[in-house]
Design a protein around this motif. Structure first.
Motif, PDB file in Angstrom:
ATOM      1  N   GLU A 272      -2.841 -37.042  24.846  1.00 27.83           N
ATOM      2  CA  GLU A 272      -1.551 -37.607  25.228  1.00 27.83           C
ATOM      3  C   GLU A 272      -0.446 -36.566  25.026  1.00 27.83           C
ATOM      4  OE1 GLU A 272      -1.895 -40.324  26.618  1.00 27.83           O
ATOM      5  OE2 GLU A 272      -3.573 -41.392  25.704  1.00 27.83           O
ATOM      6  N   HIS A 273       0.499 -36.517  25.954  1.00 27.69           N
ATOM      7  CA  HIS A 273       1.670 -35.643  25.852  1.00 27.69           C
ATOM      8  C   HIS A 273       2.809 -36.490  25.289  1.00 27.69           C
ATOM      9  CE1 HIS A 273      -0.435 -32.493  28.052  1.00 27.69           C
ATOM     10  NE2 HIS A 273      -0.857 -33.451  28.861  1.00 27.69           N
ATOM     11  N   LYS A 274       3.214 -36.186  24.071  1.00 28.26           N
ATOM     12  CA  LYS A 274       4.018 -37.128  23.299  1.00 28.26           C
ATOM     13  C   LYS A 274       5.406 -36.593  22.957  1.00 28.26           C
ATOM     14  CE  LYS A 274       0.878 -36.481  20.459  1.00 28.26           C
ATOM     15  NZ  LYS A 274      -0.002 -36.354  19.298  1.00 28.26           N
ATOM     16  N   MET A 275       6.239 -37.513  22.511  1.00 27.79           N
ATOM     17  CA  MET A 275       7.583 -37.186  22.039  1.00 27.79           C
ATOM     18  C   MET A 275       7.535 -36.373  20.747  1.00 27.79           C
ATOM     19  SD  MET A 275      10.508 -39.981  21.083  1.00 27.79           S
ATOM     20  CE  MET A 275      12.096 -39.523  20.374  1.00 27.79           C
ATOM     21  N   GLY A 276       6.595 -36.713  19.874  1.00 22.52           N
ATOM     22  CA  GLY A 276       6.509 -36.045  18.576  1.00 22.52           C
ATOM     23  C   GLY A 276       5.076 -35.938  18.101  1.00 22.52           C
ATOM     24  N   ILE A 277       4.901 -35.677  16.809  1.00 21.82           N
ATOM     25  CA  ILE A 277       3.609 -35.418  16.154  1.00 21.82           C
ATOM     26  C   ILE A 277       2.680 -34.589  17.051  1.00 21.82           C
ATOM     27  CG2 ILE A 277       3.668 -37.289  14.466  1.00 21.82           C
ATOM     28  CD1 ILE A 277       1.839 -38.948  16.361  1.00 21.82           C
ATOM     29  N   HIS A 278       3.241 -33.511  17.599  1.00 20.70           N
ATOM     30  CA  HIS A 278       2.476 -32.672  18.523  1.00 20.70           C
ATOM     31  C   HIS A 278       1.260 -32.033  17.871  1.00 20.70           C
ATOM     32  CE1 HIS A 278       6.466 -32.121  20.916  1.00 20.70           C
ATOM     33  NE2 HIS A 278       5.831 -33.228  21.268  1.00 20.70           N
ATOM     34  N   GLY A 279       1.307 -31.814  16.574  1.00 16.36           N
ATOM     35  CA  GLY A 279       0.191 -31.167  15.894  1.00 16.36           C
ATOM     36  C   GLY A 279      -1.005 -32.075  15.689  1.00 16.36           C
ATOM     37  N   ASN A 280      -0.844 -33.359  15.975  1.00 17.86           N
ATOM     38  CA  ASN A 280      -1.974 -34.273  15.858  1.00 17.86           C
ATOM     39  C   ASN A 280      -2.553 -34.568  17.229  1.00 17.86           C
ATOM     40  OD1 ASN A 280      -3.281 -37.236  15.494  1.00 17.86           O
ATOM     41  ND2 ASN A 280      -3.290 -36.112  13.567  1.00 17.86           N
ATOM     42  N   ALA A 281      -3.880 -34.554  17.323  1.00 16.12           N
ATOM     43  CA  ALA A 281      -4.566 -34.786  18.596  1.00 16.12           C
ATOM     44  C   ALA A 281      -4.659 -36.281  18.861  1.00 16.12           C
ATOM     45  CB  ALA A 281      -5.951 -34.157  18.559  1.00 16.12           C
ATOM     46  N   THR A 282      -3.748 -36.804  19.671  1.00 16.79           N
ATOM     47  CA  THR A 282      -3.799 -38.202  20.072  1.00 16.79           C
ATOM     48  C   THR A 282      -4.654 -38.274  21.334  1.00 16.79           C
ATOM     49  OG1 THR A 282      -1.575 -38.506  19.186  1.00 16.79           O
ATOM     50  CG2 THR A 282      -2.437 -40.239  20.623  1.00 16.79           C
ATOM     51  N   ALA A 283      -5.873 -38.778  21.183  1.00 19.36           N
ATOM     52  CA  ALA A 283      -6.909 -38.586  22.204  1.00 19.36           C
ATOM     53  C   ALA A 283      -7.158 -39.816  23.059  1.00 19.36           C
ATOM     54  CB  ALA A 283      -8.213 -38.167  21.528  1.00 19.36           C
ATOM     55  N   GLN A 284      -7.542 -39.528  24.311  1.00 16.60           N
ATOM     56  CA  GLN A 284      -8.150 -40.521  25.173  1.00 16.60           C
ATOM     57  C   GLN A 284      -9.659 -40.345  25.021  1.00 16.60           C
ATOM     58  OE1 GLN A 284      -6.763 -39.486  29.065  1.00 16.60           O
ATOM     59  NE2 GLN A 284      -4.608 -39.396  28.417  1.00 16.60           N
ATOM     60  N   LEU A 285     -10.331 -41.359  24.499  1.00 21.03           N
ATOM     61  CA  LEU A 285     -11.767 -41.256  24.241  1.00 21.03           C
ATOM     62  C   LEU A 285     -12.568 -42.043  25.271  1.00 21.03           C
ATOM     63  CD1 LEU A 285     -12.040 -41.499  20.340  1.00 21.03           C
ATOM     64  CD2 LEU A 285     -11.982 -39.460  21.778  1.00 21.03           C
ATOM     65  N   VAL A 286     -13.596 -41.406  25.756  1.00 16.40           N
ATOM     66  CA  VAL A 286     -14.505 -42.023  26.723  1.00 16.40           C
ATOM     67  C   VAL A 286     -15.850 -42.253  26.036  1.00 16.40           C
ATOM     68  CG1 VAL A 286     -15.661 -41.756  28.947  1.00 16.40           C
ATOM     69  CG2 VAL A 286     -13.350 -40.826  28.614  1.00 16.40           C
ATOM     70  N   LEU A 287     -16.338 -43.475  26.113  1.00 14.36           N
ATOM     71  CA  LEU A 287     -17.656 -43.811  25.568  1.00 14.36           C
ATOM     72  C   LEU A 287     -18.616 -44.064  26.723  1.00 14.36           C
ATOM     73  CD1 LEU A 287     -15.323 -45.463  23.636  1.00 14.36           C
ATOM     74  CD2 LEU A 287     -17.375 -45.659  22.226  1.00 14.36           C
ATOM     75  N   GLU A 288     -19.675 -43.281  26.789  1.00 12.26           N
ATOM     76  CA  GLU A 288     -20.692 -43.432  27.831  1.00 12.26           C
ATOM     77  C   GLU A 288     -22.064 -43.536  27.170  1.00 12.26           C
ATOM     78  OE1 GLU A 288     -20.191 -40.134  30.491  1.00 12.26           O
ATOM     79  OE2 GLU A 288     -18.482 -41.066  31.527  1.00 12.26           O
ATOM     80  N   GLY A 289     -22.447 -44.754  26.841  1.00 16.53           N
ATOM     81  CA  GLY A 289     -23.708 -44.961  26.146  1.00 16.53           C
ATOM     82  C   GLY A 289     -23.716 -44.377  24.749  1.00 16.53           C
ATOM     83  N   ALA A 290     -22.563 -44.396  24.093  1.00 20.63           N
ATOM     84  CA  ALA A 290     -22.469 -43.861  22.732  1.00 20.63           C
ATOM     85  C   ALA A 290     -23.242 -44.752  21.768  1.00 20.63           C
ATOM     86  CB  ALA A 290     -21.011 -43.761  22.302  1.00 20.63           C
ATOM     87  N   VAL A 291     -24.024 -44.147  20.901  1.00 21.05           N
ATOM     88  CA  VAL A 291     -24.838 -44.903  19.948  1.00 21.05           C
ATOM     89  C   VAL A 291     -23.995 -45.303  18.745  1.00 21.05           C
ATOM     90  CG1 VAL A 291     -26.867 -44.851  18.458  1.00 21.05           C
ATOM     91  CG2 VAL A 291     -26.921 -43.701  20.680  1.00 21.05           C
ATOM     92  N   GLY A 292     -24.020 -46.586  18.418  1.00 18.15           N
ATOM     93  CA  GLY A 292     -23.289 -47.076  17.268  1.00 18.15           C
ATOM     94  C   GLY A 292     -24.081 -48.113  16.507  1.00 18.15           C
TER      95      GLY A 292
END
Length: 598
Positions: A257-277
């Motif tokens: 995500e391209h954000k207003m602040g907290i640029h040093g933290n990776a705010t992620a879009q996560l994709v799950l494709e048959g992820a084992v849990g």
């Protein structure tokens, strides 16, 4: 360039002199041996780590940000972040308040609270990487199977792995009943998850060998809505039976995500494709398990704004003492200089004192909450455990919303002290404003927190827990009601305490007739409740300061505390009258507006 000095003296004042934390902790067998020297020593070392290791990375981390390799889906954190995390792990900081059974040091939560306040002052974006691990640890510790605990808790406690919580999806934020991520049961007892999550803080990074994602998803036969949500632990790398890392799991970062602040933290879009849990807790009961993590996160978010309020105040104060502009209206104060330092001007002092009052009041409240958490978990008396849990539940939405709103007010005020220079990046003030702004939004917006407080925590049990807090106020009033020196601190709190009963009853009666009345009043109501809590702690802090001064203590710290308390009650606390009036105005002026909002 900004600077930061850990507020150790004020932390020690709250812990030892106001709350008498060591006496409280001695009642808990787990912490019976803790003493003031241990607490002070740990906080001093924690302050050094925050100010010397993470603080120098704050502006550079904001400038550089995180970088995603679209081919490998790997994220590179800003320069220095990974090395700082290695030092954090080497120092044993992740284990501070964790269970010794899993490698933790077993120290009281109050130490973790104060350490993380300092980390948030120093670098909120960096602090979010290890900070979320504590919530994942708490959720698995409370609801995980023995195998899950054995697999994940030692690694989270040591800091070798970090954790996240994966709730939000592109089409739903707070309304988790709408989530669509699916979990298909497998023959071996695991599940395969498919879906998309967004806004996942620290969702992908290069600082640890593995990331432990806690993911909300639906089983095939799950009921609709929030009653059909289950919780799963989904590691970035699958874990073998011997604890070593196996193949890459089917969960990866599809974007940042391209954000207003907290640029040093990776705010992620996560994709799950048959992820084992693997399932955490019972099927379709995932929210109960996740709320352990969410409540920890809400307290943590309040702490983020507390940290930013403190560091913004420190820098604004230093600037105000140095910056020359105009003369005082009452005549020159620095006659040897061409103009007076701006700290002589009343409104500059108002802005500084606002931030100082909100930082010191927030610190007292936050530390109090962590003591309640220790008692909730470890007190030998079941009644004390239950009452502590009720009080934490009441105060959690106030910590999250009131402290973050105050952080917004304070960081903006401190930026204003700098004038045009506050808008310039190199001074660091505009970053504090930008970084704080997310705190009012995530982990449930502050409106959601207000609805939780008024609708569930107060009206939901007919104000029973609020009345218990009212008894604390009444006890303080009884102690100091005849002390003329305490009148300016006690009388406002006593008056508001009496008003709250009538105010709450009136809102509750309206809500019985029209539930939308809760939505119309809740935000103002929470802020009134926040001032009641702050007023109580400011009165207690003034009580201690007056006693010390009466005993002959000449430390200027106590006089400063009284002056700040007087400012708080004269200039900030009175907003409660306006808030109660606006809350009582009813929901009609908000909903009967079809033409206005056409």
């Amino acid at each position: 360039m900004p600077t930061y000095t850990p507020p150790l003296r004020d932390m020690q004042f709250v812990i030892h002199e106001v709350l008498n934390a060591t006496d409280e902790l001695k009642a808990l067998p787990k912490h019976a041996d803790i003493d003031a020297d241990t607490i002070n020593a740990v906080l001093e070392e924690g302050g050094k780590f925050a100010s010397e290791v993470t603080f120098p990375l704050n502006i550079t981390g904001d400038t550089e940000g995180c970088k995603l390799d679209a081919k490998t889906h790997e994220v590179k954190t800003p320069t220095g972040f990974k090395d700082a995390y290695a030092k954090y792990v080497e120092g044993g900081w992740p284990a501070l308040s964790c269970d010794p059974e899993y490698g933790g040091q077993g120290l009281p939560f109050v130490l973790n609270q104060c350490f993380y306040e300092m980390l948030n002052s120093a670098n909120q974006a960096w602090t979010m990487y290890p900070g979320l691990s504590h919530g994942a640890y708490e959720a698995l510790h409370a609801h995980g199977t023995d195998e899950q605990k054995k697999t994940y808790l030692p690694k989270l406690v040591s800091g070798e792995w970090t954790g996240t919580m994966c709730l939000t999806e592109p089409h739903c934020g707070t309304d988790l009943g709408l989530l669509r991520t699916k979990a298909e049961p497998q023959a071996d007892g695991t599940y395969k998850l498919t879906g998309n999550k967004i806004f996942i803080s620290a969702g992908e990074h290069d600082m640890t060998a593995n990331i432990v994602h806690l993911v909300l998803a639906r089983l095939p036969d799950a009921p609709q809505g929030s009653k059909g949500i289950s919780l799963f632990v989904v590691p970035k790398y699958n874990v073998k039976a011997d604890g070593s890392l196996g193949e890459r799991n089917g969960i990866y970062c599809g974007g940042l995500e391209h954000k207003m602040g907290i640029h040093g933290n990776a705010t992620a879009q996560l994709v799950l494709e048959g992820a084992v849990g693997s399932l955490v807790g019972e099927p379709n009961k995932g929210l109960a398990a996740m709320f352990v993590m969410m409540n920890a996160a809400r307290l943590g978010v309040g702490n983020q704004s507390l940290g930013l309020t403190e560091v913004a105040y420190q820098n604004a104060l230093a600037y105000a003492k140095d910056r020359l502009q105009m003369r005082a209206l009452s005549g020159p104060k620095a006659k040897d200089k061409p103009a007076d330092p701006i700290i002589v001007h009343p409104d500059v002092r108002k802005m500084l004192l606002t931030a100082k009052a909100y930082a010191e009041g927030g610190r007292a409240m936050a530390i109090y909450c962590t003591l309640l958490l220790d008692k909730e978990l470890y007190h030998p008396d079941e009644k004390v455990r239950k009452e502590s849990a009720e009080m934490v539940a009441l105060l959690t939405p106030i910590v999250k919303a009131f402290l973050t709103d105050n952080g917004h007010i304070s960081t903006n005020a401190c930026m204003q002290v700098f004038g045009g220079h506050g808008f310039i990046k190199e001074w660091g003030m505009e970053q504090f404003v930008r970084d704080n702004r997310i705190n009012m939004i995530y982990e449930g917006t502050n409106t959601i927190q207000s609805l939780d407080l008024l609708g569930r925590k107060i009206l939901g049990n007919q104000g029973a827990t609020l009345k218990k807090f009212g008894k604390l106020v009444a006890q303080l009033v009884e102690e100091e009601g005849v002390n003329e020196q305490m009148a300016e601190f006690i009388n406002p709190v006593a008056y508001l305490g009496d008003q709250m009963t009538k105010f709450t009853t009136e809102i509750g009666f309206k809500a019985f007739q029209n539930p939308d009345e809760v939505g119309g009043a809740a935000v103002d109501y929470l802020r009134v409740a926040g001032h009641l809590v702050f007023g109580y702690f400011w009165a207690r802090m003034a009580q201690v300061a007056l006693r010390e001064i009466a005993a002959g203590n000449t430390d200027p710290f106590y006089k400063a505390k009284l002056q700040t308390a007087r400012f708080y009650f004269a200039r900030l606390f009175p907003e409660t009258a306006t808030l109660m009036r606006t809350a009582r105005s009813g929901v009609k002026v908000l909903l009967d507006t079809e033409e206005a909002l056409a």
